[in-house]
Design a protein around this motif. Structure first.
Motif: not given
Length: 150
Positions: A123-141
């Protein structure tokens, strides 16, 4: 209950149907339509575990569970509302101030949207880090509207 946060000088207000407060450990559990507000920030959920300093007056971390757990903040500069939701969320008031969305989260600012299995938003730098889920195949969008100022 009124607390303070190192992140802001404004008081923190907590409302819930039930509360179990342990001043010795600094851990309190709130259940039932829990709402935590501080200025233009609000966190809501079904269950909220609040961790405070030993003195019990300064907020350090909040674990929120809900259908969904929701974080909203209207920036001071009047830009678009920030909204984050997930089944499980952690809010850290210090070192640096951030939220972590788990089990499938979403962050929106205006019309722009970011989704992923786990999302950490500083919230201070407004930087976002994200990951999907290898087990379900979900990816970031990510959905961005270039004409938006945000």
């Amino acid at each position: 209950m009124v607390l303070t946060s190192a992140a802001a000088a404004e008081p923190i207000y907590l409302d819930a149907d039930e509360a179990e407060i342990d001043n010795v450990s600094g851990v309190s559990v709130y259940t039932g339509n829990v709402v935590m507000t501080q200025g233009l920030r609000e966190i809501t959920g079904d269950r909220m575990t609040v961790h405070t300093t030993r003195e019990g007056r300064e907020l350090s971390r909040v674990i929120v569970e809900g259908r969904p757990a929701v974080y909203t903040q209207q920036p001071d500069d009047g830009t678009a509302l920030v909204r984050a939701d997930a089944p499980r969320m952690e809010y850290f008031a210090t070192g640096p101030e951030r939220i972590i969305l788990m089990d499938g989260g979403r962050i929106t600012r205006g019309r722009n949207e970011f989704t992923g299995e786990v999302i950490e938003y500083n919230l201070e730098t407004e930087v976002v880090n994200a990951r999907g889920d290898d087990d379900t195949g979900r990816r970031i969008r990510i959905t961005l509207f270039p004409e938006d100022e945000e």
